[in-house]
Structures are given as structure tokens and as C-alpha cells.
Design a protein around this motif. Structure first.
Motif, mmCIF file in Angstrom:
data_model
loop_
_atom_site.group_PDB
_atom_site.id
_atom_site.type_symbol
_atom_site.label_atom_id
_atom_site.label_comp_id
_atom_site.label_asym_id
_atom_site.label_seq_id
_atom_site.Cartn_x
_atom_site.Cartn_y
_atom_site.Cartn_z
ATOM 1 N N GLU A 1 0.931 -1.119 -0.026
ATOM 2 C CA GLU A 1 -0.003 -0.019 -0.064
ATOM 3 C C GLU A 1 1.045 1.241 -0.070
ATOM 4 O O GLU A 1 2.026 1.102 0.218
ATOM 5 C CB GLU A 1 -0.949 0.052 1.363
ATOM 6 N N TYR B 1 1.508 4.912 1.797
ATOM 7 C CA TYR B 1 1.666 5.446 3.171
ATOM 8 C C TYR B 1 2.470 6.850 3.069
ATOM 9 O O TYR B 1 3.241 7.220 2.286
ATOM 10 C CB TYR B 1 2.557 4.590 3.991
ATOM 11 N N THR B 2 1.981 7.345 4.200
ATOM 12 C CA THR B 2 2.408 8.786 4.345
ATOM 13 C C THR B 2 3.449 8.736 5.832
ATOM 14 O O THR B 2 2.731 8.345 6.620
ATOM 15 C CB THR B 2 1.439 10.004 4.659
ATOM 16 N N GLY C 1 -2.256 13.252 10.281
ATOM 17 C CA GLY C 1 -2.663 12.080 9.568
ATOM 18 C C GLY C 1 -1.648 11.128 8.922
ATOM 19 O O GLY C 1 -2.106 10.241 8.364
ATOM 20 N N ASP D 1 0.696 7.832 8.771
ATOM 21 C CA ASP D 1 0.602 6.480 9.039
ATOM 22 C C ASP D 1 1.683 6.035 9.938
ATOM 23 O O ASP D 1 1.486 5.201 10.709
ATOM 24 C CB ASP D 1 0.710 5.678 7.705
ATOM 25 N N GLY D 2 2.878 6.731 9.815
ATOM 26 C CA GLY D 2 4.004 6.303 10.735
ATOM 27 C C GLY D 2 4.915 7.324 10.775
ATOM 28 O O GLY D 2 4.920 8.539 10.177
ATOM 29 N N VAL E 1 0.363 5.534 16.656
ATOM 30 C CA VAL E 1 1.161 5.594 15.383
ATOM 31 C C VAL E 1 2.240 4.811 15.615
ATOM 32 O O VAL E 1 3.016 5.076 16.439
ATOM 33 C CB VAL E 1 1.340 7.039 15.053
ATOM 34 N N TYR F 1 8.194 0.783 6.849
ATOM 35 C CA TYR F 1 7.228 0.204 5.688
ATOM 36 C C TYR F 1 6.927 -0.954 5.983
ATOM 37 O O TYR F 1 5.605 -1.265 5.805
ATOM 38 C CB TYR F 1 8.185 0.558 4.402
ATOM 39 N N LEU G 1 4.159 -1.275 8.724
ATOM 40 C CA LEU G 1 2.921 -0.774 8.224
ATOM 41 C C LEU G 1 2.100 -1.580 7.194
ATOM 42 O O LEU G 1 1.023 -1.799 7.126
ATOM 43 C CB LEU G 1 3.158 0.611 7.480
#
Length: 359
Positions: A42, A44-45, A99, A101-102, A125, A298, A301
Motif C-alpha cells: 500500500e 503510506y504517508t 494523519g 501513517d508512521g 502511530v 514500511y 505498516l
């Protein structure tokens, strides 16, 4: 087909201090691959909070993170703390509110690390910590959780700097330390002390009030006044910036020939000084930790725990004997890296093992 390029300008200027060898099959690019990170995982940010933007070391660190993000299809939101603990806390809170993701976090000090990690944990997070160890392992009872740590083996680096000086005959050492209170400072100091226990004399250790060249210049000017010719013959430094300042102070006092100087980070100025014969040794390559940390985050997540949650990197030694080889391999002909070879998400055979080597 994904695009794989060499490092950005800051990383190239810093010296491309190391080649990554990953037991998964390299990480160094041998041939283009048809699979893509976007198809394997996926998007991610990731927020990145790092100590300062006013440093060639941290510029190279961010270059490598950005290269990894491009290959893995990760969007980055980055912010420099500029050495301010309260700013870093606010920065991390802002990244979370946006927001992400990590997070990849390099704490400005060990003292603030727990607060940063707790802030992320409260928001659920994931965090990978780089460079400055928070003094507790992931999963420690009563401590905020985090995914992994990756950074230099600071104690071994501090010991190796001192050992290189002592083995060369500079066994009466003046030391310029980092700012007290961080695992980096204390680790490198512990390594220095370990080396001294096995031979040599620590004439004076000067704790730092900063890590820039001007701090090294002013600190060593004071040490030169306190220690006349003949009382010391080696200068151990927490980083290259301090040592370059110390070299200038010694040159200004016409006393540079009295000392060998050693430090770490492999900055451009340090490499030039080694070539000129002004600087005896520098250890480094650990700016790669940012990109490695991105791979670990990465994978987490994507549902893959790091196979080794604490990674302490041994560093590359560069001196007059190998500086030409170093430049030929990593400045004139910089290698290319394939982050998808390192990720468990895009390469099921990845082992999570990272090394810094001169081929």
C-alpha cells in the motif's frame, strides 16, 4: 518499471560513505526489476522529525530517506527540530494531527525521547527511532512502545576513534565531547574511556555546548591555553564539525603539527582535510540509517515486524590509506540502491540485515 537513481547532491557531497550489503541479496542495484513497490504494498504517508537542517550529515540523511520513499511509493512529511526539544514535541504532534501513517524520529535528546514516543503511542502511530537510542528496547514494560531502533554503534565508534589515534602514537588525548544528555554523546564518551583503559591518557575531556565548527574552535582555543606544547598529542572529537573547528584553532595558534585529530561523520570538509593531511581519521556512513529506518517502518505498516528490532551499525573508517579508494567508489562512481530488495513486503527473502562496508 520503477525508477532507481543514485543519491541526491547532499549525499554525494558527503562522500557516499558506504556500500550497503543486505543479506537478502544486496540492496545494491545489479539490474532493473520489473516488479514495483506500488504493486507490492500500500501507499503510506510517513512523517520524519530530525534534529537540524543546517548540517551536511542530516542533509545526506534526508537525501537517502527521500530516495527510499520514491522507490517504495511513500509520501514524506518532514520537519527539522533545530535542536529544540519543545519544537520537536510540537512538530510530532502536528505530524500526527495531519494523519501520517508512521513516524521516523531522531530525538534531539534522550530526555525527550519518551515524551515523543508516548505522544505517538497515544495516537496509535508506529515509530522507528534513528541515531539516538531512547535507552530502552521496544516492548519494555512501563515504557512507551515503538517499532525499532537503528543507528550507529556509538560506543564502538568512540572507542575506534581513540584507538586509531593511540595506535598511531597519539596517546595523550584531549577530547571534545558532544552536548551532555543524549545517548550519542554518552555512548561515544564511554567508548573513548574504554579505549583509554587499554592504553593511553585522557588529558582532558571537554563537554560540548554545541556540535558546530564554531563550538569546536572556541573549545579548543581554551584547551590550547590550558595545555602547553608537549602535554597532549591527540585530539578525539565527538564529530567532524568539532574537529574541523579544533584544527582551525590549532592552525591559528601555529600548533597543528603537535596533534593528530580524529572524529566521525565523514563530512565533505573532513574528507578534504584527510586528503590534505590535516585530519587523521573519520568514521561514518551512518547517515544511511534514515533510509534503512524507512524500510523497517514500511514493513511494519505492511504487517511485517522488523526481524531485528535494534540495529547498531558499525561504521566505515577512512584515513589517508583508503581515502582515494573511498572517493573512487562512492564519489566518482556512486552506487545505486534498490530499496525493494531490502523490504520484506517487496522481497520475501529479505533478512533485515544491514552493513556498511567499503568494497
Amino acid at each position: 518499471m520503477k525508477r532507481i537513481r543514485t543519491f541526491g547532491a547532499a549525499a554525494a557531497a558527503l562522500g557516499l560513505a558506504a556500500a550497503l550489503t543486505a543479506c537478502s541479496g544486496g540492496g545494491l542495484l545489479d539490474a532493473p526489476k520489473d516488479d514495483s513497490a506500488e504493486g507490492a504494498g500500500e501507499s503510506y504517508t510517513v512523517g520524519v522529525s530530525y534534529p537540524t537542517s543546517n548540517s551536511p550529515f542530516w542533509a545526506a540523511y534526508m537525501d537517502f530517506v527521500e530516495e527510499g520513499a520514491e522507490q517504495l511509493g511513500v509520501e514524506l512529511n518532514t520537519v527539522a527540530a533545530n535542536g529544540d526539544e519543545q519544537k520537536q514535541l510540537a512538530d510530532v504532534q502536528n505530524l500526527i494531527s495531519q494523519g501520517v501513517d508512521g513516524l521516523i524520529i531522531t530525538p534531539t535528546s534522550t530526555a525527550v525521547a519518551s515524551q515523543l514516543l508516548q505522544t505517538a503511542a497515544d495516537a496509535d502511530v508506529e515509530v522507528v527511532v534513528t541515531d539516538r537510542y531512547p535507552d530502552f528496547e521496544p516492548g519494555t514494560e512501563g515504557k512507551p512502545p515503538y517499532t525499532a531502533f537503528i543507528g550507529p554503534n556509538d560506543e564502538l565508534a568512540g572507542e575506534n576513534i581513540a584507538r586509531a589515534l593511540i595506535d598511531a602514537g597519539s596517546d595523550k588525548i584531549l577530547a571534545l565531547g558532544g552536548v551532555p544528555g543524549s545517548s550519542v554523546t554518552e555512548g561515544r564518551k564511554a567508548g573513548l574511556e574504554k579505549a583509554i583503559e587499554n592504553g593511553g591518557t585522557l588529558v582532558q575531556y571537554q563537554a560540548g555546548d554545541g556540535e558546530a565548527q564554531e563550538n569546536g574552535l572556541s573549545a579548543f582555543e581554551s584547551l590550547l591555553q590550558a595545555h602547553p606544547s608537549g602535554t597532549a598529542n591527540g585530539v578525539w572529537c565527538y564529530n567532524d564539525n568539532l574537529c574541523q573547528g579544533a584544527i582551525k584553532a590549532a592552525q591559528n595558534a601555529d600548533r597543528a603539527d603537535e596533534y593528530r585529530f580524529g572524529g566521525m561523520d565523514l563530512t565533505p570538509e573532513a574528507i578534504t582535510a584527510i586528503e590534505k593531511g590535516d585530519y587523521y581519521v573519520s568514521f561514518g556512513g551512518h547517515w544511511l540509517q534514515g533510509g534503512f529506518g524507512l524500510v523497517m517502518l514500511y514493513d511494519k505498516l505492511g504487517g511485517k515486524d522488523p526481524k531485528t528490532p535494534i540495529v547498531k551499525l558499525d561504521l566505515l573508517e577512512v584515513n589517508a590509506d583508503n581515502v582515494a579508494e573511498f572517493k573512487e567508489q562512492y564519489i566518482d562512481n556512486p552506487p545505486e540502491y534498490d530499496f525493494t530488495e531490502l523490504s520484506q513486503i517487496t522481497n520475501p527473502d529479505a533478512t533485515g540485515s544491514f552493513e556498511i562496508t567499503l568494497r
